[in-house]
Design a protein around this motif. Structure first.
Motif, mmCIF file in Angstrom:
data_model
loop_
_atom_site.group_PDB
_atom_site.id
_atom_site.type_symbol
_atom_site.label_atom_id
_atom_site.label_comp_id
_atom_site.label_asym_id
_atom_site.label_seq_id
_atom_site.Cartn_x
_atom_site.Cartn_y
_atom_site.Cartn_z
ATOM 1 N N SER A 3 -21.285 -8.064 60.886
ATOM 2 C CA SER A 3 -21.810 -8.195 59.526
ATOM 3 C C SER A 3 -21.513 -6.929 58.735
ATOM 4 O O SER A 3 -21.540 -5.821 59.285
ATOM 5 C CB SER A 3 -23.311 -8.455 59.555
ATOM 6 O OG SER A 3 -23.974 -7.369 60.172
ATOM 7 N N THR A 35 -20.351 -11.829 58.822
ATOM 8 C CA THR A 35 -21.428 -12.218 57.923
ATOM 9 C C THR A 35 -21.459 -11.259 56.735
ATOM 10 O O THR A 35 -21.442 -10.041 56.913
ATOM 11 C CB THR A 35 -22.786 -12.189 58.648
ATOM 12 O OG1 THR A 35 -22.767 -13.144 59.700
ATOM 13 C CG2 THR A 35 -23.934 -12.499 57.694
ATOM 14 N N LYS A 59 -20.870 -17.145 56.526
ATOM 15 C CA LYS A 59 -22.310 -16.912 56.537
ATOM 16 C C LYS A 59 -22.629 -15.808 55.530
ATOM 17 O O LYS A 59 -22.006 -14.736 55.560
ATOM 18 C CB LYS A 59 -22.764 -16.515 57.939
ATOM 19 C CG LYS A 59 -24.261 -16.371 58.086
ATOM 20 C CD LYS A 59 -24.644 -16.079 59.537
ATOM 21 C CE LYS A 59 -26.144 -15.855 59.648
ATOM 22 N NZ LYS A 59 -26.526 -15.418 60.998
ATOM 23 N N ILE A 61 -25.872 -13.670 53.654
ATOM 24 C CA ILE A 61 -27.283 -13.306 53.567
ATOM 25 C C ILE A 61 -27.487 -12.502 52.292
ATOM 26 O O ILE A 61 -26.857 -11.455 52.099
ATOM 27 C CB ILE A 61 -27.732 -12.486 54.792
ATOM 28 C CG1 ILE A 61 -27.529 -13.284 56.082
ATOM 29 C CG2 ILE A 61 -29.195 -12.050 54.634
ATOM 30 C CD1 ILE A 61 -27.797 -12.487 57.352
ATOM 31 N N THR A 79 -26.745 -18.793 52.931
ATOM 32 C CA THR A 79 -27.175 -19.117 54.283
ATOM 33 C C THR A 79 -28.628 -18.706 54.470
ATOM 34 O O THR A 79 -29.421 -19.419 55.078
ATOM 35 C CB THR A 79 -26.290 -18.373 55.313
ATOM 36 O OG1 THR A 79 -24.922 -18.600 54.996
ATOM 37 C CG2 THR A 79 -26.600 -18.812 56.721
ATOM 38 N N LYS A 80 -28.960 -17.528 53.910
ATOM 39 C CA LYS A 80 -30.324 -17.013 54.031
ATOM 40 C C LYS A 80 -30.611 -16.118 52.835
ATOM 41 O O LYS A 80 -29.752 -15.329 52.429
ATOM 42 C CB LYS A 80 -30.474 -16.220 55.332
ATOM 43 C CG LYS A 80 -31.871 -15.713 55.610
ATOM 44 C CD LYS A 80 -31.951 -15.067 56.985
ATOM 45 C CE LYS A 80 -33.377 -14.681 57.320
ATOM 46 N NZ LYS A 80 -33.462 -14.041 58.643
ATOM 47 N N LEU A 81 -31.804 -16.233 52.277
ATOM 48 C CA LEU A 81 -32.253 -15.379 51.183
ATOM 49 C C LEU A 81 -33.482 -14.610 51.648
ATOM 50 O O LEU A 81 -34.447 -15.203 52.125
ATOM 51 C CB LEU A 81 -32.598 -16.215 49.945
ATOM 52 C CG LEU A 81 -33.136 -15.431 48.739
ATOM 53 C CD1 LEU A 81 -32.064 -14.498 48.177
ATOM 54 C CD2 LEU A 81 -33.638 -16.387 47.664
ATOM 55 N N ILE A 82 -33.427 -13.291 51.514
ATOM 56 C CA ILE A 82 -34.547 -12.426 51.885
ATOM 57 C C ILE A 82 -35.056 -11.757 50.613
ATOM 58 O O ILE A 82 -34.283 -11.151 49.874
ATOM 59 C CB ILE A 82 -34.104 -11.363 52.914
ATOM 60 C CG1 ILE A 82 -33.625 -12.043 54.205
ATOM 61 C CG2 ILE A 82 -35.245 -10.377 53.193
ATOM 62 C CD1 ILE A 82 -32.964 -11.107 55.193
ATOM 63 N N LYS A 93 -33.228 -3.055 54.196
ATOM 64 C CA LYS A 93 -32.991 -4.341 54.853
ATOM 65 C C LYS A 93 -31.489 -4.629 54.930
ATOM 66 O O LYS A 93 -30.981 -5.064 55.969
ATOM 67 C CB LYS A 93 -33.715 -5.460 54.096
ATOM 68 C CG LYS A 93 -33.478 -6.851 54.655
ATOM 69 C CD LYS A 93 -33.835 -6.969 56.128
ATOM 70 C CE LYS A 93 -35.290 -7.171 56.365
ATOM 71 N NZ LYS A 93 -35.609 -7.458 57.794
#
Length: 193
Positions: A3, A35, A59, A61, A79-82, A93
């Motif tokens: 990543s 990623t 992918k 993020i 793919t992902k949300l923080i 992060k």
């Protein structure tokens, strides 16, 4: 590297070559199984990098502080949300989720992110490769300023060399994959990292 965090502008700027390079960087990540970790926006250079990865089934993020969700118009197809509470948590992060750092063109925020990561490396807080993608000579003057810092005795050559620079995606990724970090300073203990 599994990543990589990409720091870049939330604006598009006015150089189409930069926009195309951002998209190609995302597509390259997808092709290589890397990623993408980035600031979660669907606009600007940030949006182009993310779309390049997503268009090729990569992918992605996104990490964004709550107060910027509307301003930076976060990408809903990630793919992902923080979501973090503030900017500092966002950077921490992003750093924690990545094995390396790449900076594309951007403004003050991009510079701040880049220089914080370099400073952390200089202090021995991480040993990740830090890359600067110098698209169309965007960072030529910044690199000249860094050389001036070395020449005037404000920056050691070994710290200048922490920053890996290339004008091509493949060239920069090659340098990052072969990066040999500086040894940890004697005063840093492993549990402090």
């Amino acid at each position: 590297m599994e990543s990589i965090v990409v720091f870049c502008g939330s604006s598009e700027g006015n150089d189409p070559e930069i926009l195309e390079c951002a998209y190609q960087l995302g597509a390259t990540f997808a092709a290589e199984g890397i990623t993408l970790v980035y600031g979660a926006a669907k606009i600007g250079i940030m949006g182009r990098v993310a779309q390049g990865a997503l268009d090729y089934n990569g992918k992605v993020i996104g990490v964004i502080p709550d107060f910027l969700k509307l301003k930076e118009v976060f990408h809903s197809g990630l793919t992902k949300l923080i979501i973090t509470e503030n900017m500092h948590q966002r950077k921490l992060k992003m750093h924690d989720l990545s094995d390396g750092i790449i900076t594309l063109p951007g403004g003050f925020g991009t510079m701040e992110e880049l220089f914080e990561m370099i400073t952390w490396a200089q202090l021995g807080l991480h040993q990740k490769p830090i890359g600067l993608l110098n698209v169309n000579g965007f960072y030529d003057e910044l690199l000249a300023m860094l050389r001036t810092m070395v020449n005037k005795g404000f920056l050691k050559q070994e710290y200048y060399d922490i920053l890996l620079v290339d004008n091509s995606i493949d060239g920069l990724l090659h340098k990052m994959k072969n990066y040999e970090p500086l040894p940890l300073p004697i005063w840093i203990k492993k549990d402090q990292l």
